[in-house]
Design an enzyme around this catalytic site. Structure first.
Site, mmCIF file in Angstrom:
data_model
loop_
_atom_site.group_PDB
_atom_site.id
_atom_site.type_symbol
_atom_site.label_atom_id
_atom_site.label_comp_id
_atom_site.label_asym_id
_atom_site.label_seq_id
_atom_site.Cartn_x
_atom_site.Cartn_y
_atom_site.Cartn_z
ATOM 1 N N LEU A 79 1.503 3.754 1.795
ATOM 2 C CA LEU A 79 2.151 3.964 3.470
ATOM 3 C C LEU A 79 3.143 2.618 3.186
ATOM 4 O O LEU A 79 4.935 2.197 3.709
ATOM 5 C CB LEU A 79 1.400 3.792 4.318
ATOM 6 C CG LEU A 79 2.153 3.884 6.072
ATOM 7 C CD1 LEU A 79 3.133 4.657 6.487
ATOM 8 C CD2 LEU A 79 1.063 3.528 7.559
ATOM 9 N N TYR A 128 -16.761 2.589 6.995
ATOM 10 C CA TYR A 128 -15.033 3.006 6.664
ATOM 11 C C TYR A 128 -14.421 3.627 7.966
ATOM 12 O O TYR A 128 -13.483 2.850 8.853
ATOM 13 C CB TYR A 128 -14.487 3.345 6.185
ATOM 14 C CG TYR A 128 -13.178 3.950 5.820
ATOM 15 C CD1 TYR A 128 -12.270 2.850 5.650
ATOM 16 C CD2 TYR A 128 -12.468 5.343 6.404
ATOM 17 C CE1 TYR A 128 -10.672 3.252 5.418
ATOM 18 C CE2 TYR A 128 -11.547 5.320 6.361
ATOM 19 C CZ TYR A 128 -10.014 4.481 6.117
ATOM 20 O OH TYR A 128 -8.874 4.683 6.212
ATOM 21 N N GLY A 141 1.043 -0.807 0.328
ATOM 22 C CA GLY A 141 0.270 0.263 -0.239
ATOM 23 C C GLY A 141 0.890 1.577 0.254
ATOM 24 O O GLY A 141 1.722 1.179 0.349
ATOM 25 N N LYS A 174 -12.697 1.586 11.272
ATOM 26 C CA LYS A 174 -11.467 1.739 11.674
ATOM 27 C C LYS A 174 -11.734 1.663 13.019
ATOM 28 O O LYS A 174 -10.780 1.983 13.429
ATOM 29 C CB LYS A 174 -11.080 3.442 11.052
ATOM 30 C CG LYS A 174 -11.105 2.743 9.568
ATOM 31 C CD LYS A 174 -9.177 2.027 9.219
ATOM 32 C CE LYS A 174 -8.001 2.581 9.711
ATOM 33 N NZ LYS A 174 -7.105 1.672 9.154
HETATM 34 N N1 LIG Z 1 -5.929 6.376 1.686
HETATM 35 C C1 LIG Z 1 -5.902 7.507 2.685
HETATM 36 O O1 LIG Z 1 -6.161 8.409 2.210
HETATM 37 C C2 LIG Z 1 -5.688 7.468 4.316
HETATM 38 C C3 LIG Z 1 -6.243 8.140 5.314
HETATM 39 C C4 LIG Z 1 -6.378 8.075 6.324
HETATM 40 C C5 LIG Z 1 -5.838 7.342 7.102
HETATM 41 N N2 LIG Z 1 -5.358 6.358 6.605
HETATM 42 C C6 LIG Z 1 -4.828 4.707 6.977
HETATM 43 O O2 LIG Z 1 -3.915 4.698 6.420
HETATM 44 C C7 LIG Z 1 -3.424 3.223 6.861
HETATM 45 C C8 LIG Z 1 -2.253 3.084 5.304
HETATM 46 O O3 LIG Z 1 -3.116 3.529 4.626
HETATM 47 P P1 LIG Z 1 -2.923 3.012 2.853
HETATM 48 O O4 LIG Z 1 -3.080 4.350 2.222
HETATM 49 O O5 LIG Z 1 -1.355 3.509 2.953
HETATM 50 O O6 LIG Z 1 -3.721 2.310 1.849
HETATM 51 P P2 LIG Z 1 -3.457 1.685 1.215
HETATM 52 O O7 LIG Z 1 -2.545 1.839 -0.403
HETATM 53 O O8 LIG Z 1 -5.043 1.182 0.345
HETATM 54 O O9 LIG Z 1 -2.643 0.002 1.280
HETATM 55 C C9 LIG Z 1 -3.221 -0.590 2.678
HETATM 56 C C10 LIG Z 1 -3.109 -2.407 1.625
HETATM 57 O O10 LIG Z 1 -3.161 -3.286 2.490
HETATM 58 C C11 LIG Z 1 -3.892 -4.706 1.937
HETATM 59 N N3 LIG Z 1 -4.706 -5.460 2.489
HETATM 60 C C12 LIG Z 1 -6.566 -5.367 3.167
HETATM 61 N N4 LIG Z 1 -7.022 -6.047 3.764
HETATM 62 C C13 LIG Z 1 -6.209 -6.632 4.081
HETATM 63 C C14 LIG Z 1 -5.886 -7.662 4.612
HETATM 64 N N5 LIG Z 1 -7.047 -8.478 5.191
HETATM 65 N N6 LIG Z 1 -4.923 -8.725 5.640
HETATM 66 C C15 LIG Z 1 -3.463 -7.855 4.295
HETATM 67 N N7 LIG Z 1 -3.867 -6.541 3.547
HETATM 68 C C16 LIG Z 1 -4.016 -6.144 3.338
HETATM 69 C C17 LIG Z 1 -3.933 -3.588 0.755
HETATM 70 O O11 LIG Z 1 -4.114 -4.971 -0.540
HETATM 71 P P3 LIG Z 1 -5.157 -4.100 -1.806
HETATM 72 O O12 LIG Z 1 -4.277 -3.366 -2.494
HETATM 73 O O13 LIG Z 1 -5.383 -6.110 -2.433
HETATM 74 O O14 LIG Z 1 -6.946 -4.659 -0.945
HETATM 75 C C18 LIG Z 1 -3.499 -2.139 0.928
HETATM 76 O O15 LIG Z 1 -2.235 -3.211 -0.059
HETATM 77 C C19 LIG Z 1 -4.659 2.689 6.737
HETATM 78 O O16 LIG Z 1 -4.523 1.938 8.027
HETATM 79 C C20 LIG Z 1 -5.236 3.558 6.641
HETATM 80 O O17 LIG Z 1 -6.881 3.014 6.850
HETATM 81 C C21 LIG Z 1 -5.952 6.605 4.840
#
Ligand SMILES: NC(=O)c1ccc[n+]([C@@H]2O[C@H](COP(=O)([O-])OP(=O)(O)OC[C@H]3O[C@@H](n4cnc5c(N)ncnc54)[C@H](OP(=O)(O)O)[C@@H]3O)[C@@H](O)[C@H]2O)c1
Length: 294
Positions: free
Chosen positions: A13, A128, A11, A132
């Protein structure tokens, strides 16, 4: 040598964190996993992941982050965002290592007028946000010494708002799409570069503390302001961007109108992320941008 395990390593992060840790002399990534090889919501898979591993720090960067899809797939959302963090917390507790779990500004209702502090009441308005928040609770129920880091509006490698805006701009310049870009101007938050978030998490872990932290990019913006700045910085100054309201888009999930995080708790420990405009400029010349190719 501190040993790290990254869950959700492909992902935004997870990618940034893995890259940074690989470049550090005093850290080793003992495992970095993601779907499909490890589903962190599967108890057996988590048990197998930890078999024979004794990491010092586990970062849970995995989540189901498609906010609208969460409304249509609530069970999937709950498994990834609530069940998985609980299982990881139990596994970390068993081996006696630190867990850093990442959460979101969307745990707040978004009706405030000053930045949200860690101890402000939550009240998510979407599935969501609710899943969370449940994930946070499950982690903290296992140990209050674990770290929960809430962040917001993340951009980095792969699918994100800035990548989408830049793709839409390019499609218009190639003549494939007509009409102005339309971007919402009634939601306010703190844009955060995944690279800076990874740096900040490493710095917080270095302080040896646990507990709840807000960690997001410096300053605040609406999505329109973020889009406009990014397009100007990327050379699309002439492209018009129409300001619209969230209600103009028939989205599945409601969004908090105001989800600015107060990050002073982390800042008081010397952990402050750079201003979002600087971070957007850095993103535009980053390897992940070059990889995206637009
Ligand atoms: N993106 C934002 O704007 C945002 C904002 C606030 C907080 N956050 C938080 O920041 C953190 C990092 O976000 P990010 O944007 O880096 O997320 P991301 O790019 O969506 O990456 C999340 C990764 O987790 C994988 N994943 C999902 N379900 C899983 C499971 N059951 N077991 C193992 N891996 C799994 C996904 O795989 P798939 O792609 O195959 O599903 C993806 O590779 C998360 O906790 C998110 O909630 C994000």
């Amino acid at each position: 040598m501190t040993q790290w395990l990254i869950v959700g390593c492909r992902g935004q992060l997870g990618t940034a964190l893995g890259r940074q840790l690989a470049g550090c002399a005093d850290t080793e990534v003992v495992a970095a996993v993601d779907l499909p090889e490890v589903d962190a919501s599967d108890a057996e898979a988590v048990k197998a992941l930890f078999a024979g591993l004794r990491p010092d720090v586990v970062v849970n960067a995995a989540a189901f982050t498609h906010v609208d899809r969460c409304e249509r797939e609530p069970e999937e959302a709950r498994r990834a965002n609530a069940v998985a963090p609980g299982l990881l917390a139990e596994a970390c507790d068993r081996v006696g290592c630190q867990l850093v779990h990442v959460s979101t500004d969307y745990v707040f209702p978004g009706v405030g007028s000053r930045p949200y502090r860690e101890d402000d009441p939550t009240g998510p308005v979407s599935i969501y946000g609710r899943t969370k928040l449940e994930g946070e609770a499950r982690v903290r129920a296992v140990s209050s010494a674990f770290m929960v880091v809430r962040t917001s509006w993340v951009f980095g490698r792969g699918r994100n708002f800035l990548a989408a805006i830049l793709n839409q701009a390019s499609a218009r310049e190639r003549g494939e799409v007509s009409g102005p870009l339309r971007v919402v101007d009634d939601q306010r938050g703190r844009p955060t570069y995944a690279e800076d978030l990874a740096t900040g998490i490493r710095a917080l872990v270095g302080q040896d503390g646990g507990g709840l932290f807000h960690l997001a990019g410096g300053g605040e913006a609406t999505w329109w302001e973020l889009a406009r700045y990014c397009l100007d910085a990327a050379g699309h100054e002439a492209l018009p961007v129409e300001r619209i309201r969230t209600a103009d888009l028939a989205l599945d999930a409601p969004r908090p109108a105001y989800s600015v995080l107060d990050c002073s708790k982390a800042e008081n420990l010397g952990v402050r992320l750079r201003a979002w405009r600087e971070a957007v400029s850095a993103y535009l010349v980053s390897p992940e941008r070059a990889e995206a190719g637009a």
